[in-house]
Scaffold this active site. Structure first.
Site, short mmCIF file in Angstrom:
data_model
loop_
_atom_site.label_atom_id
_atom_site.label_comp_id
_atom_site.label_asym_id
_atom_site.label_seq_id
_atom_site.Cartn_x
_atom_site.Cartn_y
_atom_site.Cartn_z
N GLY A 156 3.88 -8.85 -19.76
CA GLY A 156 2.95 -8.63 -21.09
C GLY A 156 3.62 -8.01 -22.42
O GLY A 156 4.03 -6.84 -22.15
N MET A 171 1.28 -2.86 -26.69
CA MET A 171 1.62 -1.92 -25.89
C MET A 171 2.95 -2.17 -24.73
O MET A 171 3.82 -1.33 -24.40
CB MET A 171 0.57 -1.24 -24.85
CG MET A 171 -0.34 -0.44 -25.81
SD MET A 171 -0.07 0.88 -26.60
CE MET A 171 -0.08 1.88 -24.92
N GLY A 172 2.87 -3.45 -24.19
CA GLY A 172 3.96 -3.90 -23.29
C GLY A 172 5.18 -3.65 -23.79
O GLY A 172 6.17 -3.30 -23.17
N SER A 184 -1.59 6.51 -22.65
CA SER A 184 -2.29 7.15 -24.07
C SER A 184 -1.13 7.47 -24.84
O SER A 184 -0.18 7.79 -24.65
CB SER A 184 -3.19 8.37 -23.61
OG SER A 184 -3.60 8.88 -24.90
N LYS A 241 -7.89 8.60 -17.14
CA LYS A 241 -7.73 8.09 -18.39
C LYS A 241 -9.20 7.62 -18.94
O LYS A 241 -9.24 7.74 -20.12
CB LYS A 241 -6.90 6.46 -18.31
CG LYS A 241 -6.81 6.22 -19.55
CD LYS A 241 -6.32 6.98 -20.71
CE LYS A 241 -5.62 6.06 -21.81
NZ LYS A 241 -6.53 5.21 -22.66
N HIS A 277 -10.62 10.63 -20.40
CA HIS A 277 -9.64 11.08 -21.59
C HIS A 277 -10.26 10.40 -22.77
O HIS A 277 -10.41 11.03 -23.95
CB HIS A 277 -8.21 10.61 -21.34
CG HIS A 277 -7.32 10.62 -22.52
ND1 HIS A 277 -7.69 9.70 -23.48
CD2 HIS A 277 -6.41 11.20 -23.07
CE1 HIS A 277 -6.64 9.64 -24.22
NE2 HIS A 277 -5.88 10.89 -24.26
N ASN A 278 -10.69 9.16 -22.54
CA ASN A 278 -11.18 8.35 -23.67
C ASN A 278 -12.64 8.74 -24.22
O ASN A 278 -12.84 8.66 -25.35
CB ASN A 278 -11.01 6.99 -23.31
CG ASN A 278 -9.73 6.48 -23.38
OD1 ASN A 278 -8.72 6.83 -23.33
ND2 ASN A 278 -9.68 4.85 -23.47
N GLU A 311 -12.27 11.76 -25.96
CA GLU A 311 -11.74 11.36 -27.54
C GLU A 311 -12.88 10.91 -28.27
O GLU A 311 -12.99 11.02 -29.38
CB GLU A 311 -10.90 10.02 -27.16
CG GLU A 311 -10.13 9.44 -28.36
CD GLU A 311 -9.39 8.17 -27.85
OE1 GLU A 311 -9.51 7.24 -28.79
OE2 GLU A 311 -8.57 8.42 -27.11
N TYR A 312 -13.88 9.90 -27.56
CA TYR A 312 -14.96 9.77 -28.58
C TYR A 312 -15.73 10.76 -29.06
O TYR A 312 -16.23 10.81 -30.10
CB TYR A 312 -16.05 8.90 -27.49
CG TYR A 312 -15.88 7.26 -27.20
CD1 TYR A 312 -14.48 6.87 -26.89
CD2 TYR A 312 -16.67 6.29 -27.37
CE1 TYR A 312 -14.48 5.25 -26.70
CE2 TYR A 312 -16.69 4.93 -27.09
CZ TYR A 312 -15.50 4.44 -26.96
OH TYR A 312 -15.22 3.19 -26.70
N LYS A 314 -14.48 -0.02 -27.00
CA LYS A 314 -14.06 -1.13 -26.01
C LYS A 314 -14.81 -0.56 -24.56
O LYS A 314 -14.23 -1.65 -23.70
CB LYS A 314 -12.65 -1.17 -25.96
CG LYS A 314 -11.97 -1.63 -27.33
CD LYS A 314 -10.35 -1.79 -27.32
CE LYS A 314 -9.77 -2.29 -28.50
NZ LYS A 314 -8.34 -2.56 -28.55
N ARG A 347 -43.76 16.48 -10.00
CA ARG A 347 -43.36 15.37 -9.32
C ARG A 347 -44.09 15.57 -7.63
O ARG A 347 -44.24 14.73 -7.20
CB ARG A 347 -42.04 15.52 -8.84
CG ARG A 347 -40.92 15.05 -10.21
CD ARG A 347 -39.51 15.10 -9.86
NE ARG A 347 -39.07 14.03 -8.84
CZ ARG A 347 -38.43 14.64 -7.75
NH1 ARG A 347 -38.30 15.65 -7.32
NH2 ARG A 347 -38.01 13.48 -6.99
#
Length: 466
Positions: free
Chosen positions: A10, A14-15, A130, A184, A187-188, A191-192, A262, A443
């Site tokens: 790939g 990134m690859g 990252s 990860k 982590h994202n 980040e958001y 994403k 309840r």
């Protein structure tokens, strides 16, 4: 020809960056790509590093060029493409070989693939990467999940190419199967939330205080010199000071206010809820991005109800303290989800080490991560970051500022989903005696679900059932 020590399949952004990073550190790297016409231009652009790159047009030749046991890094889209490539390459592999998925994969897929390939004695690694293209090329932060066998193979290469913080490589083996990809994902999610908080502070200054973007950018530059120092604060300060060469306006003013996503932020929220947890700051950030995509609806709403442009007057120092409080709470929520997953999947995640890995190379790197690593080393009560002495002291000082900002913004009708969520979570968690008792009573009344009585064991029912 010298055999390659690792293969990279790939050659996208990134690859190709990771392959060049490895070659630049002296490793022999076999490379290939589904679209073979990408391979020759990549080699041509590699310059002196081309001597350590082994290009192959055929998958079988690519595999044959690798030293055994083989190590193959896939940098391709997650999901079906990864399953397809596993099916294609597995017949070419041997016992002890390792396949690495370096994309943003769903950790459930990683766990499934690990289990399937284990039966064939092929090792599967889910590796979170990252730092974007620049990080991949010059030093990313990497979160590795897989077997000890795979880590033994990967460790020399990954430690060499990783970002470093005070000579400490920002990469480590975090646990088996999906551990790396889950870390990860969180982590994202963090980040958001951090990006959403920054966007809300920008909005308050831009639309509530009529600051020009360049002045807001300069304020972020100042913030980047202190406890708020971080990659996201740094780049925000920069982008706000750019001028659009076509219109002459600030670049940010000509960008459509509809943010993409994403999926990793949503995955964080879904997994948190599935585990009976909540990370409401990340939920707010995911929701805000979804709402941002509905621009026509928002414009129609503004026609009916008016936009929020009431005056907002808060000292920048107060904004800075509010930002610091929100960021602490954001990280705290992320680590709570990591802790919950670690227990559920028996990963034994090292929270302090995760904080160290995030200190350089990754998108959420910040000055706070040093303090977070130290806090976990001291084992805070109930493993809660907000109960560590340093952070209780900082929050006691900065929460009043967050309360001031949220109050002023709400009064003025300004949208602050992440900042208000941070404050709501903090206020909920500091109530030793809350309001869930009435929910339990309801309840039991309508569904005979029962409840616990204070100081007593077992399930009980209310007198309404007598």
């Amino acid at each position: 020809m010298t055999q390659a020590q690792i293969g990279v399949y790939g050659l996208g952004t990134m690859g190709s960056a990771l392959a060049l990073n490895m070659a630049g550190h002296g490793f022999e790297v076999a490379v290939t790509n589904r679209e073979i016409d990408w391979i020759a231009p990549f080699i041509a652009d590699a310059g002196d590093l081309a001597a350590r790159l082994h290009p192959h047009n055929k998958l079988a030749d690519f595999v044959a060029d690798l030293k055994t046991p083989r190590v193959i890094l896939f940098m391709i889209p997650s999901g079906a493409p990864m399953d397809m490539m596993i099916d294609q390459i597995t017949p070419l592999l041997e016992s002890g070989d390792t396949i690495i998925d370096g994309g943003n994969a769903n950790f459930h897929d990683t766990r499934r693939r690990s289990k399937t390939l284990k039966d064939k004695d092929i090792h599967f690694v889910g590796m979170g990467v990252s730092g974007g293209e620049k990080g991949a090329r010059h030093g990313p932060s990497m979160m590795v999940g897989g077997t000890e066998h795979s880590w033994h193979q990967l460790r020399p290469i990954l430690r060499a190419i990783a970002a470093t913080y005070q000579d400490n490589p920002c990469v480590d083996h975090l646990g088996p199967d999906g551990a790396g990809h889950f870390v990860k994902t969180v982590h994202n999610g963090v980040e958001y939330a951090d990006m959403q908080v920054i966007a809300e502070l920008y909005g308050l200054l831009r639309y509530g205080s009529a600051w020009p973007p360049s002045d807001i950018g300069k304020l972020f530059e100042e913030w980047d010199k202190g406890p708020l120092k971080s990659y996201l604060v740094e780049i925000t300060g920069k982008v706000l000071q750019y001028t659009d060469p076509f219109s002459g306006h600030a670049v940010v003013d000509v960008i459509k206010d509809a943010a993409g996503q994403k999926g990793t932020g949503r995955w964080t929220v879904v997994e948190a809820v599935r585990m009976g947890q909540s990370t409401n700051m990340i939920e707010a950030a995911v929701g805000a991005r979804a709402w941002s995509a509905e621009k026509e609806t928002r414009q129609e709403m503004q026609n009916h109800f008016g936009g929020a442009r009431d005056w907002f007057t808060v000292d920048p120092g107060v904004l800075a303290d509010a930002f610091l409080a929100a960021r602490i709470l954001c990280y705290a929520q992320g680590f709570r989800i990591l802790d919950a997953a670690s227990k559920e999947y028996d990963w034994a995640l090292d929270m302090g080490r995760i904080a160290e890995i995030w200190r350089a190379g990754c998108i959420i790197r910040s000055a706070l991560l040093d303090d977070i690593s130290e806090a976990f080393a001291d084992q805070p009560p109930h493993s809660q970051l907000i109960l560590s002495p340093k952070f209780t002291e900082t929050l006691a000082r900065t929460i009043p500022a967050l309360r001031t900002v949220v109050s002023a913004a709400v009064t003025g009708g300004h949208a602050i989903p992440a900042l208000s969520s941070a404050l709501n979570w903090f206020d909920t968690m500091r109530q030793g005696f809350g309001t869930a008792n009435i929910i339990q009573a309801q309840r039991d009344f309508f569904g005979y679900h029962g409840f616990e009585r204070l100081g007593e064991d077992g399930q009980h029912h209310g007198p309404w059932w007598d």
